[in-house]
Enzyme design. Structure first.
Site, short mmCIF file in Angstrom:
data_model
loop_
_atom_site.label_atom_id
_atom_site.label_comp_id
_atom_site.label_asym_id
_atom_site.label_seq_id
_atom_site.Cartn_x
_atom_site.Cartn_y
_atom_site.Cartn_z
N ASN A 457 0.83 -1.19 0.00
CA ASN A 457 0.00 0.00 0.00
C ASN A 457 0.87 1.25 0.00
O ASN A 457 1.58 1.51 0.99
CB ASN A 457 -0.88 0.01 1.25
CG ASN A 457 -1.65 1.32 1.40
OD1 ASN A 457 -2.60 1.56 0.67
ND2 ASN A 457 -1.22 2.18 2.32
N GLU A 458 0.86 1.96 -1.10
CA GLU A 458 1.45 3.30 -1.22
C GLU A 458 2.96 3.38 -1.06
O GLU A 458 3.50 4.47 -0.89
CB GLU A 458 0.75 4.27 -0.25
CG GLU A 458 -0.73 4.47 -0.58
CD GLU A 458 -1.44 5.47 0.31
OE1 GLU A 458 -0.86 5.89 1.33
OE2 GLU A 458 -2.58 5.82 -0.02
#
Ligand code: BMA
Length: 860
Positions: A457-458
């Site tokens: 995530n990210e």
């Protein structure tokens, strides 16, 4: 159903189809003993033993023994920080009898989850050094066990101090954006432990230790099934081609039998020659006229009941049961006029994904009971979702969560556990990650609901957009970036390809096609232009991404929840306790950034900001509901360009102010009701584009609908201004405009701030979809005083309520005095002359007309 051999079936030549017989099955030889009772724990340096709970955590055990107060209350969390720096020891005694030892070839201690750096001793012999919370460990301890009493001791090293030692060996820092620690003390990335335990922008820092999943003693003889899963190889006409994959460990080489039973009606039997050690045994077969598995809203999430048995002669050695849904699922990324598509195709049908990101429902992770997971999935189903994202900053979920999603037709976007951070690149760490990936891919691949593996995530986004690439000297920069590539472009995809080749792997969320920065033309996107970027809600409908895997806006939880963690004096949006509770403080977004202020700033744009705190909380929820409704309608209007809308976030891990739509205690915020409605199978989604009013009909149904559309404009006292009635044909799985009119013509000289548009789609006498539209933000509407009345009648589950109003009542919020009970709808508008019927589900005896408290926006 019909089971038979298929022509290309090579490996297993001698399957025979038997009819199910009611013969008594022999007793299974493998045995499992759960070591759950009689645990004690102590701080390593004080030897003061206290009773403990396994599975559990140090924090919950200290609480149960009265050593610490509940960290959820006010600012108690600050008083328990010392725990993360201590070492802790757990121990238990258990007995094993002689027959068990004699009757088995292997006796394994199975640790399903140790959090995290743990030295494990059995009868004073060191049997294991664990260093990863996300994996299970099996140790054959047959030679160390004695008949009678045995002692198991688990020594946990402080995760923070252990991480600090690793950090000190590097001469640079690794970013971990959300960890609540000074920049040079962020240690989570060195430890394979739930990142959110170290604090997140919606959760406390409770860096716990403990035996967080069960410990079992498993004894087996000759051979056992180590793993079993099924895959749908293809669907053709009325035939499903399936493959079963069995992993069998044999202590003794030789001839064994395997049988497979489906729904208790058909059994396949096969003799199989196993070698000593681990054997992979494929089982290919076909099912005629399969009953397919569909997502929530599209059909039944049908599961077949498969049972694999392993026999030696007449002795039943082991069994493995699997509930499996027959379905094909593909992530489709094909070139189109914008870039590349990004959608899931289920059984050959493109399906728009409606859902949310989920977090672990408890910071003290093992405290999340089955009932909490039931509630989580019930809330997803009730809100008409068909996908959740198990996000990478928490844990690979409990098996039970995936079971529930299998049963309820909820697909899972599964992140590997990496979020908003970079990783160290030493060999031991990379090997640890490879093991973890392998363990979890093998554990979860059996689930029909599992849709996709996503690397992180990210992290990719952080490197390119948050300045991480500027943090390093050239050599270090190369090493850090190579580490990223090794993990997310080599190790993880290799593991998925090797152990779960049917499923897609997506390296990072968000990302564009071809491993590029998210560009809205392909891949997925986190649309934080609203909230962090402070754009208006209308921005959800601009330059709409192909699949929106995150977006959101915060609100306060219900007052009933706030009262549980605060005192009277704390109840102001900027009190010390409310500031402390708010973790969305992002100095890197802007110095001094604080979520509570952001809520207030957004509120000012759309609503009149109330002085009273209870009202402020109520309006914060209306604000959030407005954001989510706007977003979902915009994303769905843009199908098939956009094919997914997963907001941030469905649930909370503690009672807090956050982006969630359901609070920690299960209270639905206004946004949860809004999401439920915006996710209905068919919606009417209106927009006003520069004076042109358009209504889209969006349908997720797999067949078309013919009906009538009614568009009625009325003032707030109920006087009809214009009324339109037209035939509507809504094709399957589409979004299209069904009504268009100049606003001036629509409202015929009335004031646009004093009218509402009511839309209804009816088919065969049923209301298929409804919506309301206002031309102005609530703060600019001229809302009249309105008198709301309730009549109630007792029903089996509680009360049926009829709510009516003499003038438009905007955002009617109903609550019981103690917050108990569930309203099937809430925060809704009541039009004059149009009573609203809802249910209050409750076990309590009430006098609803008097006891239910009503709040309406008109009064604020
Ligand atoms: C997203 C998530 C989380 C975070 C949320 C709100 O980007 O991935 O890391 O909690 O935003 O900031």
């Amino acid at each position: 159903m019909n089971l038979k051999r298929i022509a290309s079936f090579v490996f297993l030549t001698a399957w025979t189809v038997l009819l199910f017989s009611c013969k008594q099955k022999p007793e299974r030889l493998s045995k499992t003993l759960v070591l759950g009772d009689d645990w004690e724990f102590s701080q390593a340096d004080d030897g003061d033993w206290m009773p403990a709970k396994v599975p559990g955590t140090v924090h919950s055990d200290l609480m149960a023994n009265g050593v610490i107060e509940d960290p959820h209350y006010r600012m108690n969390e600050d008083d328990v920080k010392w725990i993360e720096h201590k070492d802790w020891v757990y121990r238990t005694n258990f007995s094993v009898d002689q027959p068990l030892l004699k009757g088995s070839d292997v006796v394994e201690l199975q640790f399903k989850g140790l959090d995290t750096y743990a030295d494990v001793y059995l009868n004073d012999s060191l049997i294991l050094n664990a260093d990863n919370m996300f994996v299970g460990y099996n140790v054959n301890v047959k030679d160390l066990l004695v008949a009678g009493e045995n002692q198991l001791r688990v020594y946990f090293h402080s995760p923070v101090d252990s991480g600090m030692k690793k950090l000190n060996q590097l001469d640079y820092l690794l970013p971990a954006t959300n960890e609540q620690a000074p920049e040079d003390e962020k240690t989570n990335v060195f430890t394979r432990k739930a990142p959110f335990h170290y604090g997140w922008d919606w959760g406390p820092r409770l860096v716990t230790s403990g035996i967080w999943r069960p410990v079992e003693l498993r004894a087996w003889k000759q051979a056992e099934i180590k793993d079993a899963y099924l895959s749908t190889e293809s669907l053709e006409d009325d035939l499903a081609f399936l493959e079963g994959h069995l992993t069998i460990e044999a202590f003794e080489a030789g001839q064994y039998q395997i049988s497979m039973d489906v729904n208790g009606i058909g059994t396949l039997n096969q003799a199989v020659e196993l070698e000593k050690g681990v054997n992979e045994v494929p089982v290919e077969f076909e099912i005629e006229n399969p009953h397919l598995w569909w997502t929530n809203g599209l059909g039944e999430a049908h599961l077949y009941d498969f049972k694999f048995s392993l026999l030696s002669g007449k002795a039943l050695l082991d069994e493995e049961q699997l509930d499996y849904g027959i379905r094909t699922l593909k992530l489709v990324q094909k070139p189109d006029e914008t870039g590349h598509s990004f959608y899931f195709e289920l059984n050959g049908v493109p399906v728009f994904m409606k859902g949310a990101n989920v977090i672990t429902p408890e910071t003290l992770t093992p405290l999340a009971t089955k009932a909490r997971y039931d509630r989580l999935v019930d809330n997803a189903v009730a809100a008409n979702m068909n996908m959740i994202r198990v996000w990478g900053g928490a844990i690979y979920g409990e098996d039970y969560l995936y079971d529930l999603c299998d049963r309820n037709g909820i697909l899972i976007w599964q992140d590997f556990m990496f979020a908003c951070a970079l990783q160290p690149g030493d060999e031991a760490h990379l090997e640890n990650i490879r093991n973890e990936a392998e363990y979890n891919v093998k554990r979860l691949r059996k689930h029909t609901s599992l849709a996709l593996w996503c690397g992180n995530n990210e992290n990719y986004h952080g490197w390119h957009e948050w300045g991480w690439d500027q943090m390093y000297e050239p050599d270090d920069k190369d090493f850090v970036w190579n580490t990223y590539e090794t993990i997310f472009h080599e190790i993880l995809p290799e593991v998925v390809q090797t152990f779960d080749s049917e499923r897609s792997y997506w390296p990072s969320s968000p990302m564009a096609y071809g491993g590029k920065k998210a560009d809205r033309k392909s891949g997925d996107e986190h649309d934080w232009t609203i909230w962090f970027g402070e754009k208006p809600f209308s921005a959800f409908g601009e330059n709409v991404p192909r699949f929106v895997s995150e977006y959101g806006l915060q609100s306060f939880p219900s007052m009933h929840t706030i009262r549980k963690f605060s005192e009277e004096k704390d109840r102001a949006y900027d009190s010390e306790v409310m500031r402390h509770r708010q973790r969305g403080k992002m100095p890197y977004v802007r110095p001094g950034f604080d979520g509570n202020d952001m809520i207030r700033r957004y509120m000012k744009r759309y609503f009149k900001v109330p002085d009273d705190f209870d009202d402020f909380v109520y309006v914060s929820q209306l604000l959030q509901a407005r954001a989510y409704k706007t977003a979902i309608e915009a994303h769905r209007r843009h199908m098939p360009h956009c094919m997914g809308s997963l907001y941030w976030q469905l649930n909370d891990s503690w009672p807090t102010i956050s982006w969630s739509t359901v609070d920690y205690y299960g209270n639905w915020k206004a946004s949860q009701y809004a999401v439920k409605k915006a996710n209905e199978q068919v919606i009417l989604a209106p927009v006003n584009e520069d004076g042109l009013f358009k209504v889209y009909a969006v349908s997720d149904h797999l067949s078309s609908i013919d009906g009538k559309l009614f568009v009625t404009v009325m003032d707030f006292s109920g006087k009809v201004i214009t009324k339109h009635r037209l035939g509507a044909h809504i094709p399957a799985n589409t979004s299209q405009i069904v009504f268009e009119k100049q606003v001036v013509k629509l409202i015929e000289g009335s004031h646009s701030n004093s009218v509402v548009v009511e839309m209804e789609l009816k088919s065969k006498g049923d209301k298929v979809a409804t919506n309301l539209f206002y031309f102005h933000r609530p703060k600019d509407l001229v809302l009249p005083p309105s008198k709301v009345s309730i009549t109630a009648e007792k029903t089996e589950k509680g009360y049926g309520l009829t709510i009516s109003a003499d003038k438009l009542a905007k955002n009617v919020y109903l609550t019981t005095p103690d917050g108990k009970g569930f309203f099937t709808d809430n925060f809704f508008d009541v039009l004059p002359g149009k009573a609203k019927l809802i249910l209050l589900e409750t076990d309590e005896e009430l006098n609803p007309e008097e006891d239910i408290q009503v709040t309406i926006l008109n009064d604020l």
